[in-house]
Design a protein around this motif. Structure first.
Motif, PDB file in Angstrom:
ATOM      1  N   ALA A 138      33.826  35.763  23.690  1.00 47.19           N
ATOM      2  CA  ALA A 138      35.031  34.988  23.866  1.00 47.19           C
ATOM      3  C   ALA A 138      35.043  34.126  22.698  1.00 47.19           C
ATOM      4  O   ALA A 138      34.379  33.645  21.980  1.00 47.19           O
ATOM      5  CB  ALA A 138      34.916  34.171  25.256  1.00 47.19           C
TER       6      ALA A 138
ATOM      7  N   ARG B 159      42.444  25.607  34.093  1.00 42.95           N
ATOM      8  CA  ARG B 159      41.504  26.842  33.709  1.00 42.95           C
ATOM      9  C   ARG B 159      41.122  26.800  32.337  1.00 42.95           C
ATOM     10  O   ARG B 159      41.796  26.121  31.457  1.00 42.95           O
ATOM     11  CB  ARG B 159      42.105  28.040  34.168  1.00 42.95           C
ATOM     12  CG  ARG B 159      43.356  28.581  33.659  1.00 42.95           C
ATOM     13  CD  ARG B 159      43.927  29.609  34.250  1.00 42.95           C
ATOM     14  NE  ARG B 159      44.634  29.248  35.443  1.00 42.95           N
ATOM     15  CZ  ARG B 159      44.240  29.435  36.889  1.00 42.95           C
ATOM     16  NH1 ARG B 159      43.439  30.205  37.098  1.00 42.95           N
ATOM     17  NH2 ARG B 159      45.197  28.974  37.670  1.00 42.95           N
ATOM     18  N   THR B 160      40.036  27.611  31.922  1.00 46.48           N
ATOM     19  CA  THR B 160      39.712  27.661  30.821  1.00 46.48           C
ATOM     20  C   THR B 160      40.203  28.563  30.140  1.00 46.48           C
ATOM     21  O   THR B 160      40.361  28.468  28.768  1.00 46.48           O
ATOM     22  CB  THR B 160      37.878  27.904  30.840  1.00 46.48           C
ATOM     23  OG1 THR B 160      37.802  29.280  31.630  1.00 46.48           O
ATOM     24  CG2 THR B 160      37.086  26.880  31.479  1.00 46.48           C
ATOM     25  N   GLN B 161      40.801  29.604  30.571  1.00 44.99           N
ATOM     26  CA  GLN B 161      41.485  30.741  29.997  1.00 44.99           C
ATOM     27  C   GLN B 161      42.750  30.194  29.410  1.00 44.99           C
ATOM     28  O   GLN B 161      43.511  29.159  29.992  1.00 44.99           O
ATOM     29  CB  GLN B 161      41.904  31.959  30.594  1.00 44.99           C
ATOM     30  CG  GLN B 161      40.360  32.611  31.299  1.00 44.99           C
ATOM     31  CD  GLN B 161      40.202  32.020  32.824  1.00 44.99           C
ATOM     32  OE1 GLN B 161      40.491  31.117  33.183  1.00 44.99           O
ATOM     33  NE2 GLN B 161      39.409  33.045  33.639  1.00 44.99           N
TER      34      GLN B 161
ATOM     35  N   SER C 256      39.821  34.619  25.461  1.00 45.78           N
ATOM     36  CA  SER C 256      40.418  33.566  24.519  1.00 45.78           C
ATOM     37  C   SER C 256      40.427  32.515  25.579  1.00 45.78           C
ATOM     38  O   SER C 256      41.398  32.311  26.373  1.00 45.78           O
ATOM     39  CB  SER C 256      41.779  33.836  24.328  1.00 45.78           C
ATOM     40  OG  SER C 256      41.706  35.369  23.510  1.00 45.78           O
ATOM     41  N   ARG C 257      39.616  31.169  25.276  1.00 44.63           N
ATOM     42  CA  ARG C 257      39.434  30.043  26.030  1.00 44.63           C
ATOM     43  C   ARG C 257      39.823  28.780  25.465  1.00 44.63           C
ATOM     44  O   ARG C 257      39.319  28.870  24.167  1.00 44.63           O
ATOM     45  CB  ARG C 257      38.261  30.278  26.608  1.00 44.63           C
ATOM     46  CG  ARG C 257      38.084  31.424  27.536  1.00 44.63           C
ATOM     47  CD  ARG C 257      36.484  31.852  28.377  1.00 44.63           C
ATOM     48  NE  ARG C 257      36.477  32.829  29.210  1.00 44.63           N
ATOM     49  CZ  ARG C 257      36.472  32.585  30.515  1.00 44.63           C
ATOM     50  NH1 ARG C 257      36.404  31.218  31.060  1.00 44.63           N
ATOM     51  NH2 ARG C 257      36.316  33.480  31.140  1.00 44.63           N
TER      52      ARG C 257
ATOM     53  N   LEU D  52      46.188  35.693  32.084  1.00 44.58           N
ATOM     54  CA  LEU D  52      45.107  34.975  31.548  1.00 44.58           C
ATOM     55  C   LEU D  52      44.152  35.802  30.669  1.00 44.58           C
ATOM     56  O   LEU D  52      43.744  36.911  31.233  1.00 44.58           O
ATOM     57  CB  LEU D  52      44.299  34.460  32.795  1.00 44.58           C
ATOM     58  CG  LEU D  52      44.884  33.251  33.361  1.00 44.58           C
ATOM     59  CD1 LEU D  52      46.551  33.587  34.244  1.00 44.58           C
ATOM     60  CD2 LEU D  52      43.948  32.722  34.561  1.00 44.58           C
ATOM     61  N   ASP D  53      43.877  35.399  29.712  1.00 45.00           N
ATOM     62  CA  ASP D  53      42.870  36.144  28.665  1.00 45.00           C
ATOM     63  C   ASP D  53      41.422  35.737  28.931  1.00 45.00           C
ATOM     64  O   ASP D  53      41.335  34.572  28.428  1.00 45.00           O
ATOM     65  CB  ASP D  53      43.433  36.041  27.310  1.00 45.00           C
ATOM     66  CG  ASP D  53      42.725  37.038  26.289  1.00 45.00           C
ATOM     67  OD1 ASP D  53      41.658  37.025  26.190  1.00 45.00           O
ATOM     68  OD2 ASP D  53      43.267  38.141  26.119  1.00 45.00           O
ATOM     69  N   GLU D  54      40.600  36.729  29.354  1.00 45.19           N
ATOM     70  CA  GLU D  54      39.159  36.233  29.640  1.00 45.19           C
ATOM     71  C   GLU D  54      38.210  36.042  28.278  1.00 45.19           C
ATOM     72  O   GLU D  54      37.377  35.288  28.513  1.00 45.19           O
ATOM     73  CB  GLU D  54      38.391  37.308  30.363  1.00 45.19           C
ATOM     74  CG  GLU D  54      39.090  37.474  31.877  1.00 45.19           C
ATOM     75  CD  GLU D  54      38.706  36.412  32.743  1.00 45.19           C
ATOM     76  OE1 GLU D  54      37.797  35.579  32.361  1.00 45.19           O
ATOM     77  OE2 GLU D  54      39.376  35.936  33.673  1.00 45.19           O
TER      78      GLU D  54
END
Length: 208
Positions: free
Chosen positions: A33, A73-75, A91-92, A87-89
């Protein structure tokens, strides 16, 4: 008995091979990530930010600041279509988005108003300050290849009862340049900087 033992061994090895292939396939398609961070204008320009306030050492309590639940959320969240979010897993955010929002706003206002006395509401409690800024963010996202949008309802109140408070709704847009999430975050950063400047201008007007 020997045939059953032989079949059991073969079945066990076959199962292990299948699991191994599946695991190798999964690890082969995923990558590490990338973590992104909002930056204050002072950091980005290495101290070249111009102040909009005077030299008076005012104190400002920033907060509460609320963000929509869909951003908790972190995403990194982007707009994929009407009523659709993506939501991109991989890219956080490197920190909670609310923490980043607080941090950048505090740093920007400190530089713009030329004062070190900035306090976050959720950390400092009910501190007595010259002004309090309350912000309710209803949108803070972006359309890849389109615009980043920040919509916020906010107010500035003075501890001096003779000074009327100011309440506003602001909508800021910034174009997303480039293809990746770096451009998305940079555009969101621009909208947050614009909000900081507008708040600083209002506080400056209240001092006159």
């Amino acid at each position: 008995m020997k045939r059953r033992g032989f079949r059991s061994v073969c079945s066990g090895w076959l199962l292990l091979c299948v699991v191994g292939v599946l695991l190798s396939g999964c690890t082969g398609t995923s990558g590490p990530a990338t973590f992104y961070l909002l930056r204050s204008t002072e950091d980005a320009s290495r101290g070249s930010i111009s102040t909009v306030g005077g030299s008076k050492n005012i104190s400002i309590l920033v907060g509460p600041i609320t963000l929509p639940d869909y951003l908790d959320r972190t995403q990194i969240v982007t707009v994929a279509g009407e009523h659709v979010l993506a939501l991109d897993e991989f890219s956080r955010w490197a920190e909670s988005l609310q923490e980043g929002f607080y941090r950048v706003l505090l740093e920007d206002l400190s530089s713009l108003l030329n004062t070190p006395e900035l306090y976050a509401h959720d950390r400092s409690g009910s501190i007595s300050a010259d002004y309090q800024v309350i912000i309710d963010v209803t949108r803070f996202d972006a359309v890849p290849g389109g615009n980043a949008v920040l919509t916020a309802f906010w107010s500035v109140n003075s501890k001096d009862d003779s000074v009327p408070g100011i309440r506003r709704k602001s909508v800021f847009r910034a174009p997303v340049s480039g293809a990746g999430f770096g451009g998305v975050v940079a555009a969101q950063n621009q909208t947050l900087t614009a909000l900081s400047r507008e708040i600083a201008a209002v506080i400056t007007s209240l001092q006159r």
